[in-house]
Design an enzyme around this catalytic site. Structure first.
Site, short mmCIF file in Angstrom:
data_model
loop_
_atom_site.label_atom_id
_atom_site.label_comp_id
_atom_site.label_asym_id
_atom_site.label_seq_id
_atom_site.Cartn_x
_atom_site.Cartn_y
_atom_site.Cartn_z
N CYS A 96 0.80 -1.22 0.00
CA CYS A 96 0.00 0.00 0.00
C CYS A 96 0.84 1.29 0.00
O CYS A 96 1.41 1.63 -1.02
CB CYS A 96 -1.00 -0.04 1.15
SG CYS A 96 -2.41 1.04 0.85
N HIS A 196 -3.60 -5.34 2.26
CA HIS A 196 -3.29 -5.56 3.67
C HIS A 196 -4.00 -6.86 4.08
O HIS A 196 -4.58 -7.56 3.28
CB HIS A 196 -3.86 -4.43 4.53
CG HIS A 196 -3.35 -3.08 4.21
ND1 HIS A 196 -2.15 -2.60 4.68
CD2 HIS A 196 -3.90 -2.08 3.49
CE1 HIS A 196 -2.00 -1.35 4.27
NE2 HIS A 196 -3.04 -1.01 3.54
N1 GLN Z 1 -1.89 6.89 2.32
C1 GLN Z 1 -2.05 6.08 1.15
C2 GLN Z 1 -3.41 6.27 0.52
O1 GLN Z 1 -4.34 6.65 1.18
C3 GLN Z 1 -1.78 4.64 1.49
C4 GLN Z 1 -2.76 4.06 2.49
C5 GLN Z 1 -2.38 2.70 3.02
O2 GLN Z 1 -1.20 2.35 3.16
N2 GLN Z 1 -3.39 1.96 3.41
O3 GLN Z 1 -3.57 6.06 -0.66
#
Ligand code: GLN
Length: 241
Positions: A96, A196
């Site tokens: 992510c 995740h």
């Molecule tokens: N901050 C990033 C987004 O919102 C990644 C989020 C995450 O790692 N879940 O796209």
């Protein structure tokens, strides 16, 4: 090749949402259960990285503000080492927010966070809804097509460059940008994904593949009754099988 898996966690304090450190726990356990050694190190803010010292580099997800703290430092202190590591075939697993930072850039309104450019992709923070929910994809990590299931929550939309290959095809959920039907990136032993879960407890076949790629060992099977149950449950949550 080594008889131990040597894992380096990048920014483990900042880049670790949705219990992404659970991925490391799975790698450790599955090595231990087979009598394979396991070494864990870390490289955080301001710290350099030895491209030769590790078989697998790992970075988890992060909120936009954590990514902003990490992005420039990662370019300054780790970009060259990560390129050298990837060039020699080391495994890089990025989830992510970490995945977004593998690319060229992450644009957040007026701000543009730099990425390390390990793969050709860019990410743009959208004003639209966050892409949230259970997600399943079909991916091939060199042992035939299989399902990876997890949970995604991102505001960024990621677009791969024309020569880049996704990690998989979306079976259920949003994926890289909610429009093109693809999820993640896969080049050599570099893997980026929005999933995740954490990812590896729900997909132990991926963990085993990463251990194989990192160590060169052929792995003996384990009793994965519980793990297979978790995998099936994650698939069902994403509306698959
Ligand atoms: N901050 C990033 C987004 O919102 C990644 C989020 C995450 O790692 N879940 O796209």
């Amino acid at each position: 090749m080594t008889a131990a898996l040597r894992v380096c966690a990048l920014y483990p304090d900042l880049m670790n949402i949705y219990a992404d450190r659970g991925n490391i726990a799975v790698l450790r356990a599955r090595c231990a259960w087979r009598g394979i050694g396991f070494e864990l190190g870390a490289s955080g803010t301001g710290e350099s990285l030895d491209p030769e010292a590790w078989d697998l580099f790992y970075i988890g997800g992060g909120q936009d503000r954590d990514q902003a703290m990490v992005a420039h430092d990662m370019v300054d202190t780790k970009r060259d080492a990560l390129h050298a590591a990837a060039d020699r075939g080391a495994v890089v697993l990025a989830v992510c927010g970490g995945y977004q930072l593998l690319g060229a850039s992450y644009a957040l309104g007026d701000e543009e966070l730099p990425g390390v450019g390990l793969v050709d992709l860019h990410t743009v923070r959208s004003d639209g809804p966050r892409l949230i929910g259970n997600c399943a994809i079909e991916a091939d990590l060199g042992s035939g097509p299989r399902t990876i299931a997890g949970f995604e929550n991102h505001g960024g939309r990621t677009h791969l460059g024309p020569s880049e290959k996704p990690l998989g095809r979306v079976l259920g959920g949003h994926g890289n940008n909610g429009t093109d039907g693809f999820e993640g990136v896969h080049r050599g032993n570099v893997i980026g994904t929005y999933l995740h879960g954490p990812l590896l407890p729900k997909n132990v076949w991926v963990a085993d593949r990463l251990i194989e790629l990192g160590t060169g060992l052929e792995l003996t099977p384990l009793d994965d009754t519980l793990e297979d149950g978790a995998h099936e449950s994650a698939k069902r949550a994403a509306g698959v099988g």
